[in-house]
Enzyme design. Sequence first.
Site, PDB file in Angstrom:
ATOM      1  N   ASN A 144      40.940  -8.669  18.028  1.00  0.00           N
ATOM      2  CA  ASN A 144      40.966  -9.679  16.969  1.00  0.00           C
ATOM      3  C   ASN A 144      40.064  -9.299  15.798  1.00  0.00           C
ATOM      4  O   ASN A 144      39.091  -8.572  15.988  1.00  0.00           O
ATOM      5  CB  ASN A 144      40.505 -11.030  17.536  1.00  0.00           C
ATOM      6  CG  ASN A 144      41.585 -11.708  18.336  1.00  0.00           C
ATOM      7  OD1 ASN A 144      42.743 -11.711  17.952  1.00  0.00           O
ATOM      8  ND2 ASN A 144      41.222 -12.302  19.463  1.00  0.00           N
ATOM      9  N   CYS A 164      49.363 -10.423  20.644  1.00  0.00           N
ATOM     10  CA  CYS A 164      48.578 -11.625  20.946  1.00  0.00           C
ATOM     11  C   CYS A 164      49.238 -12.327  22.127  1.00  0.00           C
ATOM     12  O   CYS A 164      50.451 -12.213  22.328  1.00  0.00           O
ATOM     13  CB  CYS A 164      48.541 -12.551  19.728  1.00  0.00           C
ATOM     14  SG  CYS A 164      47.585 -14.067  19.974  1.00  0.00           S
ATOM     15  N   HIS A 194      47.410 -16.186  15.005  1.00  0.00           N
ATOM     16  CA  HIS A 194      46.584 -17.391  15.132  1.00  0.00           C
ATOM     17  C   HIS A 194      46.877 -18.417  14.031  1.00  0.00           C
ATOM     18  O   HIS A 194      46.035 -19.258  13.725  1.00  0.00           O
ATOM     19  CB  HIS A 194      45.084 -17.035  15.149  1.00  0.00           C
ATOM     20  CG  HIS A 194      44.672 -16.323  16.401  1.00  0.00           C
ATOM     21  ND1 HIS A 194      43.365 -15.984  16.684  1.00  0.00           N
ATOM     22  CD2 HIS A 194      45.403 -15.879  17.468  1.00  0.00           C
ATOM     23  CE1 HIS A 194      43.307 -15.371  17.856  1.00  0.00           C
ATOM     24  NE2 HIS A 194      44.535 -15.300  18.343  1.00  0.00           N
ATOM     25  N   TYR A 244      45.360 -22.951  17.452  1.00  0.00           N
ATOM     26  CA  TYR A 244      44.472 -22.578  16.351  1.00  0.00           C
ATOM     27  C   TYR A 244      44.702 -23.440  15.114  1.00  0.00           C
ATOM     28  O   TYR A 244      43.839 -23.508  14.238  1.00  0.00           O
ATOM     29  CB  TYR A 244      44.656 -21.100  15.991  1.00  0.00           C
ATOM     30  CG  TYR A 244      44.082 -20.162  17.026  1.00  0.00           C
ATOM     31  CD1 TYR A 244      42.734 -19.810  16.991  1.00  0.00           C
ATOM     32  CD2 TYR A 244      44.874 -19.653  18.047  1.00  0.00           C
ATOM     33  CE1 TYR A 244      42.202 -18.962  17.947  1.00  0.00           C
ATOM     34  CE2 TYR A 244      44.341 -18.809  19.000  1.00  0.00           C
ATOM     35  CZ  TYR A 244      42.998 -18.468  18.950  1.00  0.00           C
ATOM     36  OH  TYR A 244      42.474 -17.632  19.901  1.00  0.00           O
TER      37      TYR A 244
END
Length: 421
Positions: A144, A164, A194, A244
């Site tokens: 990340n 992811c 995200h 997120y």
Amino acid sequence: MKLAVVGGGSTYTPELIDGFARLRDTLPVSELVLVDPAADRLELVGGLARRIFAKQGHPGKIVTTSDLDAGVEGADAVLLQLRVGGQAARQQDETWPLECGCVGQETTGAGGLAKALRTVPVVLDIAERVRRTNPDAWIIDFTNPVGIVTRALLQAGHKAVGLCNVAIGLQRKFAALLQVAPGEVHLDHVGLNHLTWELGVRLGGPGGDNVLPRLLAEHGDTIADELRLPRQVLDRLGVVPSYYLRYFYAHDEVVRELGTKPSRAAEVAEMERQLLAMYGDPALDEKPELLAKRGGAFYSEAAVDLAASLLGNGGSPVQVVNTYNNGTLPFLADDAVIEVPARVGHGGAVPLAVPELDPLYAGLIAHVTAYEDLALEAALRGGRDRVFRALLAHPLVGQYDYADGLTDRLIAHNREHLAWA
């Protein structure tokens, strides 16, 4: 087939090892190299990895090394799962932004920018060394912030795809709610890493029946509870945002919460201490249950599937990955990195067409992409003004006095990782 895992001393690694062992028909690994500068952690993780392979009858060899060049030499694919600065840096990323009234989180907002600034130069150095050793190797990035790191790799000409576990986690949860096999569930998963929404949940493939309305009607409370968003938000949107999005949709509420409890970094650090103690037990030959609370659920399945497809060894034809936009979202530049379903094969990932986006989502995607442009520029070129511009552009910051204060704190807390500071 040889694979290398850079950051192989991570407590995540046994999840990955378990997947390699269980799914060896999909990805027949003959040699797996775990690369990590932390020799003590590497010894513990490597020992458990060998025991997992042995218990499940996997014939592959597991090698541990702190020598990056030797570890990646001859590798068909290199997985990146590193954390520059370790959990100590994460603890800082999650705390100092709160001093300015902003979300403290390791992948988005000011903390996410700090992580990008620390990480991009290190990842690019690793990728250049992989290219010198084996220019044909694929790089799979799980590090990340995945979108920014993947874009840095692609812009530098590397064979890279970002990964992811958010999409595969939602796929598994929806499949369980629908009481079908995970492979029957296809997500209309659209956005940036995200920063994604499930616009549809289809049975049987990309063109299958959309059962998202049924999911929301029958299981909306369950889904909302897991996302920690009010049920009425999901009903009004008619989509499922990733968890997120709570940082954007409930920013002030999240800031208040984060100021009244231990950081996630502190929780993870304690889990890691316990996990490493478990890994040192010579009788342990499977991933412990505690690892499920560490994060990264279903990472191994996603990684195996992606590596198998990239290496021409099968794998699912359509997977959710991070790759170049190339016209998929017409309001973004072609070289923006997006997270969408793509056809994955030996030549890389080609995004599928996605539904036209409501301005509610397209606007936020465009806004965060502009931030990512500036964040990558700051990571590559450095300088206080570039850091300030990236923070001012971020929708979770957006005010000049906040951006000024955050810039000073970011540099102060990360000076040892910033060559230009």
